[in-house]
Write a protein that holds these residues in place. Sequence first.
Motif, mmCIF file in Angstrom:
data_model
loop_
_atom_site.group_PDB
_atom_site.id
_atom_site.type_symbol
_atom_site.label_atom_id
_atom_site.label_comp_id
_atom_site.label_asym_id
_atom_site.label_seq_id
_atom_site.Cartn_x
_atom_site.Cartn_y
_atom_site.Cartn_z
ATOM 1 N N ALA A 164 45.535 42.010 42.601
ATOM 2 C CA ALA A 164 44.117 41.835 42.278
ATOM 3 C C ALA A 164 43.399 43.160 42.075
ATOM 4 N N ALA A 211 37.959 41.346 49.605
ATOM 5 C CA ALA A 211 39.160 40.846 48.929
ATOM 6 C C ALA A 211 40.412 41.063 49.765
ATOM 7 N N ASP A 229 39.208 47.395 49.859
ATOM 8 C CA ASP A 229 39.336 47.011 48.451
ATOM 9 C C ASP A 229 39.420 48.238 47.553
ATOM 10 N N ARG A 242 41.373 38.866 39.813
ATOM 11 C CA ARG A 242 40.966 38.781 41.218
ATOM 12 C C ARG A 242 40.027 37.593 41.453
ATOM 13 N N ARG A 285 40.602 34.137 43.558
ATOM 14 C CA ARG A 285 39.750 33.784 44.688
ATOM 15 C C ARG A 285 39.100 32.419 44.491
ATOM 16 N N GLU A 309 42.056 48.975 44.806
ATOM 17 C CA GLU A 309 41.588 49.248 43.445
ATOM 18 C C GLU A 309 42.313 50.464 42.867
#
Length: 486
Positions: free
Chosen positions: A77, A133, A37, A84, A88, A41
């Motif tokens: 996301a 994620a 993630d 995000r 989800r 990011e």
Amino acid sequence: MSPLKVRREQRDTLICLAALFAGLFLLCWLFPLIGDDWYREALGKTLHSPLDLLSPLIDEWKTSNARIFGNILAYTAGSRPLARELMRATFTLALAVLLAGLTKLRGWRGLLLCAAAVLFLPKEMFCQIYPWAAGFFNYLPPVVLLLACLLLTAPVLDGRPMEEGAPRALALFLLGFSQQLFIENNTLCALCISAVLLAWYGWERRKLSVCLLAFFLGCVLGGALLFASPSYRIIGNDGGAYQLGAGGTLAGLLATARVNFREVARYYILRCPVLYWPLTILALLLWRQRRRGGLDHFIAAVLVLGCAGLAYGRLKPVAVALVWGLAYTAALWRWTEERAVRGRAMFLWLSAPVAAGPLLFVNPIGPRCLFLSYVLLLGVAGVLLRSLEPERLLGPIYNLSPVVAAGAVFCFYLSIFLPLHQMELLRSQVLEEAIAAGASEVAVPAYDHGGYLWDADSAYKMELVYYRESPGDLAISFVPMDQWEG
């Protein structure tokens, strides 16, 4: 049911949907960033338009994997926490809604039961599906899309004529195409399912269904786009992050299958007591209602002994699972008398090993890869529960049990992830203060997550987001919470 009761049920269902979405959004908001993630990011901060997204997608398709839609969702996301968590929560709610529709567990009770079921996974699978994620956006959306296809093609499973129409055909084509661009074993499973439905309906009805043909063509075209990726040549030659057998030879594939078989069996059923206990109990309730003779008593005995062996035995668990599975197949065939119940239960039951089968031949694999099989087996349990008429079987308890089940699952996860969220806030504060002070290294407390996070503490991945001038110029280390001095 009177019109007043219908309106009341619809109102309660809408309230339940809103409450479930709010609860799921809260739970997703508490999930910390972990593992890959951090890469997404960092990448997300560079994406400001669809054109910015195109370049990394093409690079991934050429070199790493062709999971186009999974990558689109995961990259979009990144660095957008509100988007995000909205995605989800929406996908998770859609999974519960579609599972309830496919099993005919309708109304607010069915929604709560299905929401609890899709969340209460074995720990090893949960940590790779929901909090992570990167795993979520690759493994859960294709299951949602496949369940939507199965719901649209449910008349075939029920033995009824397919409801043809351009909107349904277009929806099946688009859903079939889209679900193929996520995970490879899901892609192959959907392709097999679409082919079987098309052939079965043609054989049974002696005519071609345009909707089923559209579903099949969508799966074929999506699968072709996925496997056209040059990355699979690298995988076939034992390169990259994934490998196919040993150089893709038959001997290599068989050798890999021997190694992987136990791992697949473990997360397909052996490590899933939350799954095989209810399946066994539901089958025995069917046997009690519809038992016939000595063969049925023998099947019931094998189911009981097999389930006990799976739960408490240590002797050849894979063999026990195979025997139990064969007995369960016979039980479904003999004890489900209604055509619709037998069609749905048997189709979902037999589709689960099809989804797991390709995992025998590729490395590495993990519990997350068995998520589709797990959900399909949950569908079997839901179909059997619906056939037993739980309102009559449980009486007034049925009104309370879904609330208790869903509430217990949410409270359980909140008790785990609320402290982890507070820890995440603390770590973020420490890292930001270190950057502001111009530090070259910083120690942060490690997550005490009890196995509910995947790749929780990864310094070099976090350093892609937390740095002074360029990634890597702030060295991050982790210490146990009881040794950390703030």
